[in-house]
Write a protein that holds these residues in place. Structure first.
Motif, PDB file in Angstrom:
ATOM      1  N   ASP A 174      -4.546  -5.615  -4.722  1.00  9.15           N
ATOM      2  CA  ASP A 174      -5.655  -6.179  -3.953  1.00  9.15           C
ATOM      3  C   ASP A 174      -5.125  -7.401  -3.209  1.00  9.15           C
ATOM      4  O   ASP A 174      -3.994  -7.863  -3.459  1.00  9.15           O
ATOM      5  CB  ASP A 174      -6.813  -6.571  -4.882  1.00  9.15           C
ATOM      6  N   ALA A 175      -5.929  -7.928  -2.311  1.00  9.46           N
ATOM      7  CA  ALA A 175      -5.533  -9.107  -1.536  1.00  9.46           C
ATOM      8  C   ALA A 175      -6.727 -10.027  -1.366  1.00  9.46           C
ATOM      9  O   ALA A 175      -7.881  -9.578  -1.382  1.00  9.46           O
ATOM     10  CB  ALA A 175      -4.975  -8.695  -0.171  1.00  9.46           C
ATOM     11  N   THR A 176      -6.458 -11.314  -1.202  1.00  9.43           N
ATOM     12  CA  THR A 176      -7.522 -12.303  -1.025  1.00  9.43           C
ATOM     13  C   THR A 176      -7.080 -13.350  -0.018  1.00  9.43           C
ATOM     14  O   THR A 176      -5.875 -13.509   0.255  1.00  9.43           O
ATOM     15  CB  THR A 176      -7.880 -12.955  -2.379  1.00  9.43           C
ATOM     16  N   HIS A 177      -8.055 -14.074   0.543  1.00 13.40           N
ATOM     17  CA  HIS A 177      -7.761 -15.111   1.532  1.00 13.40           C
ATOM     18  C   HIS A 177      -7.860 -16.503   0.901  1.00 13.40           C
ATOM     19  O   HIS A 177      -8.820 -16.796   0.182  1.00 13.40           O
ATOM     20  CB  HIS A 177      -8.743 -15.031   2.709  1.00 13.40           C
ATOM     21  N   ILE A 178      -6.879 -17.337   1.169  1.00 12.83           N
ATOM     22  CA  ILE A 178      -6.910 -18.753   0.812  1.00 12.83           C
ATOM     23  C   ILE A 178      -7.287 -19.488   2.092  1.00 12.83           C
ATOM     24  O   ILE A 178      -6.495 -19.555   3.032  1.00 12.83           O
ATOM     25  CB  ILE A 178      -5.549 -19.250   0.289  1.00 12.83           C
ATOM     26  N   THR A 179      -8.523 -19.979   2.163  1.00 14.57           N
ATOM     27  CA  THR A 179      -9.013 -20.548   3.414  1.00 14.57           C
ATOM     28  C   THR A 179      -8.620 -22.016   3.566  1.00 14.57           C
ATOM     29  O   THR A 179      -8.505 -22.751   2.592  1.00 14.57           O
ATOM     30  CB  THR A 179     -10.537 -20.410   3.529  1.00 14.57           C
ATOM     31  N   MET A 201      -4.670 -18.048   4.647  1.00 14.62           N
ATOM     32  CA  MET A 201      -3.388 -17.488   4.236  1.00 14.62           C
ATOM     33  C   MET A 201      -3.699 -16.379   3.222  1.00 14.62           C
ATOM     34  O   MET A 201      -4.623 -16.511   2.429  1.00 14.62           O
ATOM     35  CB  MET A 201      -2.522 -18.578   3.592  1.00 14.62           C
ATOM     36  N   VAL A 202      -2.939 -15.294   3.264  1.00 11.89           N
ATOM     37  CA  VAL A 202      -3.217 -14.141   2.405  1.00 11.89           C
ATOM     38  C   VAL A 202      -2.390 -14.205   1.121  1.00 11.89           C
ATOM     39  O   VAL A 202      -1.231 -14.623   1.132  1.00 11.89           O
ATOM     40  CB  VAL A 202      -2.912 -12.819   3.140  1.00 11.89           C
ATOM     41  N   LEU A 203      -3.016 -13.796   0.027  1.00 17.18           N
ATOM     42  CA  LEU A 203      -2.317 -13.547  -1.226  1.00 17.18           C
ATOM     43  C   LEU A 203      -2.533 -12.089  -1.591  1.00 17.18           C
ATOM     44  O   LEU A 203      -3.670 -11.650  -1.742  1.00 17.18           O
ATOM     45  CB  LEU A 203      -2.853 -14.449  -2.345  1.00 17.18           C
ATOM     46  N   ALA A 301      -7.914  -5.644 -10.694  1.00 21.44           N
ATOM     47  CA  ALA A 301      -7.254  -6.514  -9.712  1.00 21.44           C
ATOM     48  C   ALA A 301      -8.253  -7.499  -9.113  1.00 21.44           C
ATOM     49  O   ALA A 301      -7.925  -8.676  -8.885  1.00 21.44           O
ATOM     50  CB  ALA A 301      -6.618  -5.665  -8.610  1.00 21.44           C
ATOM     51  N   GLN A 302      -9.470  -7.046  -8.849  1.00 22.10           N
ATOM     52  CA  GLN A 302     -10.511  -7.944  -8.340  1.00 22.10           C
ATOM     53  C   GLN A 302     -10.815  -9.038  -9.358  1.00 22.10           C
ATOM     54  O   GLN A 302     -10.961 -10.213  -9.001  1.00 22.10           O
ATOM     55  CB  GLN A 302     -11.782  -7.155  -8.026  1.00 22.10           C
ATOM     56  N   ARG A 303     -10.904  -8.648 -10.612  1.00 26.32           N
ATOM     57  CA  ARG A 303     -11.206  -9.619 -11.669  1.00 26.32           C
ATOM     58  C   ARG A 303     -10.072 -10.624 -11.834  1.00 26.32           C
ATOM     59  O   ARG A 303     -10.312 -11.808 -12.074  1.00 26.32           O
ATOM     60  CB  ARG A 303     -11.480  -8.897 -12.983  1.00 26.32           C
TER      61      ARG A 303
END
Length: 389
Positions: A174-179, A201-203, A301-303
Motif C-alpha cells: 500500500d502507499a500513503t501521502h506525507i503532506t 511525499m509518498v511512502l 497494510a492499511q492498518r
C-alpha cells in the motif's frame, strides 16, 4: 523543522510542568526512579491509559523497548563531539536525549513545544532529534528486511493464508501521502504538488501479517501514482528479474500452479507477482468472493500505515516546511521504530486501539488499467480454487 501540525504562525501551547525538576541534572540511565521522573515530567497530571503507567502512556512502548532503542543509539550519539544540555546548563544523559527525540517524533508538536516540556532550547531539540535519526538509521535498519530464510517466508505465507485462505501470499502493499506545507515562493514547490493540490511525499510499504514493514520506499513526490512509485522501486526491479518472490510454487490443480506473490489494491498493476482485485460491479460469484478475501487480507497494510501515522505523529498531518532532503530519513526511522516495537513483542500498543483506519484521508482510490495477461490467468485460477471449483 518548524511546527509540523497546525497553521502558520500558530503553535500548540503545552502546559509547563516543573521545568526545573526535570532539568535539575541528568540521572542514572535505566533506573526506575529516572523513568518515573521522566514520565511524570512529560505526562504532567494526565492520567495514564488503563493498564499502563505514565511512561508507557507517553511513549507507547515498554521500558524494555525504550532501553533497546537507547542501546542502538548509544554508540553514534555518544561518540559525537557535541554535548547537549538543558536550558539551565545541565548535561543530558543518553536516555534523556532518546526520550527527547522520541517525544518529538511521536507527539507531532513543534520544536518549541517539545523544548518547553523538557526544559530545553528548540535548537537543542532539533539537533538531538537529527542525531537520533542518524543513529537509528545506521544501527536499526536491519529491522526492515525481506525474509531471508525459508522458515521466515513459510511462516508469513501460513499467517496470510489463515486470514482468508489466500495461499502462497508473501506480503500486502500500500502507499500513503506525507503532506507538507511549502512556501509558494519555493522554486521546487510544484514538483511536490499532488492530485489533491497538497504538497506531499509518498511512502510505499510492503507489510507482513503482523503489520511489520518488510520493504519501504519514500522520498518520491506525491504527484506520482502507485504504479509509478512501484516501478521506481528496487523491489519492482528484483521481482521483474526473478530475484524476489522466486520461491516454490504450489499446485492448485494437476494442471495449474501458483507462484509466490504479494497483493495490493486497484491502484497497482496486475502482475504475475502482484495480484489486485477484479474491477467492475457485475462480477461472477467466484470473482466477488476473491475480492472479498483479497480485501480482508490486504487490509493489514492499511492498518500498518494507520498505526505508523497514529503513533509517530510527526509524519501525520501537515508538516511545516520540512527539509525535503532529510524528510525521507525521518520517515524511514519512524518505520524502523514501528518494526522495533513489533520485533520486541511489545504489548503496550495493544492497549491503544486504532483511532482511525484511513491513513490517507481525502485521497480517493486510484485505478491502474495495466493488466498482464499471464497474471490475469493466475488470478482466475486462484479465484476458481478459492470458490472450490
Amino acid at each position: 523543522m518548524g511546527p509540523v501540525r497546525g497553521q502558520k504562525k500558530k503553535r500548540k501551547v503545552e502546559k509547563k510542568v516543573e521545568k526545573d525538576y526535570f532539568a535539575s541534572g541528568s540521572s542514572e540511565n535505566g533506573s526506575a526512579d529516572w523513568f518515573e521522573m521522566l514520565s511524570r515530567k512529560i505526562a504532567g497530571n494526565v492520567s495514564p491509559s488503563k493498564g499502563l503507567d505514565k511512561f508507557q502512556s507517553v511513549f507507547k512502548m515498554s521500558r524494555r523497548t525504550f532501553d533497546y532503542i537507547c542501546s542502538l543509539a548509544e554508540e553514534h550519539m555518544q561518540a559525537k563531539s557535541a554535548h547537549f544540555v538543558f536550558s539551565n546548563g545541565k548535561p543530558m544523559s543518553l536516555h534523556e536525549q532518546v526520550a527527547l527525540a522520541l517525544r518529538r517524533l511521536s507527539s507531532g508538536n513543534s520544536l518549541i513545544s517539545v523544548g518547553d516540556s523538557f526544559g530545553a532550547h528548540h535548537s537543542t531539540v532539533s539537533q538531538v532529534t537529527w542525531r537520533f535519526i542518524e543513529a537509528i538509521e545506521e544501527k536499526g535498519l536491519h529491522h526492515i528486511r525481506w525474509p531471508s530464510t525459508e522458515e521466515d517466508i513459510t511462516q508469513i505465507k501460513s499467517k496470510f493464508e489463515r486470514i482468508q485462505g489466500l495461499p502462497n501470499c508473501c506480503g500486502a502493499i500500500d502507499a500513503t501521502h506525507i503532506t507538507m506545507m511549502l512556501s509558494s515562493s519555493e522554486q521546487t514547490a510544484d514538483v511536490w504538488l499532488d492530485k489533491n493540490n497538497n504538497h506531499s511525499m509518498v511512502l510505499q510499504a510492503i507489510v507482513d501479517p503482523d503489520m511489520r514493514f518488510r520493504d519501504v520506499v519514500t522520498g518520491l513526490p506525491g504527484k506520482m501514482n502507485e504504479n509509478s512509485v512501484l516501478q521506481s522501486s528496487n523491489f519492482f526491479k528484483l521481482c521483474e528479474t526473478g530475484e524476489r518472490l522466486n520461491g516454490n510454487a504450489i499446485k492448485l490443480t494437476e494442471e495449474t500452479e501458483l507462484r509466490e506473490y504479494i497483493i495490493g489494491d486497484s491502484g497497482f498493476p496486475l502482475l504475475p507477482w502482484l495480484l489486485t482485485p477484479y474491477q467492475g460491479k457485475e462480477l461472477s460469484e467466484s470473482k466477488a468472493e476473491f475480492n472479498k478475501r483479497h480485501f480482508a487480507t490486504r487490509i493489514v497494510a492499511q492498518r500498518a500505515l494507520s498505526r505508523l501515522k497514529e503513533v509517530w505523529k510527526m509524519i501525520h498531518g501537515m508538516m511545516w516546511r520540512p527539509d525535503k532532503n532529510k524528510l525521507p530519513r525521518f520517515i524511514l526511522v519512524c518505520c524502523i521504530l514501528h518494526n522495533i516495537v513489533i520485533d520486541m513483542e511489545d504489548e503496550v500498543l495493544d492497549e491503544f486501539p486504532l483511532s482511525f483506519h484511513n491513513h490517507d484521508p481525502g485521497y480517493g482510490q486510484e485505478v491502474c488499467e495495466s493488466v498482464d495477461s499471464t497474471a490475469s490467468v493466475l488470478r482466475d485460477n486462484l479465484s476458481l480454487h478459492l470458490s472450490g471449483r
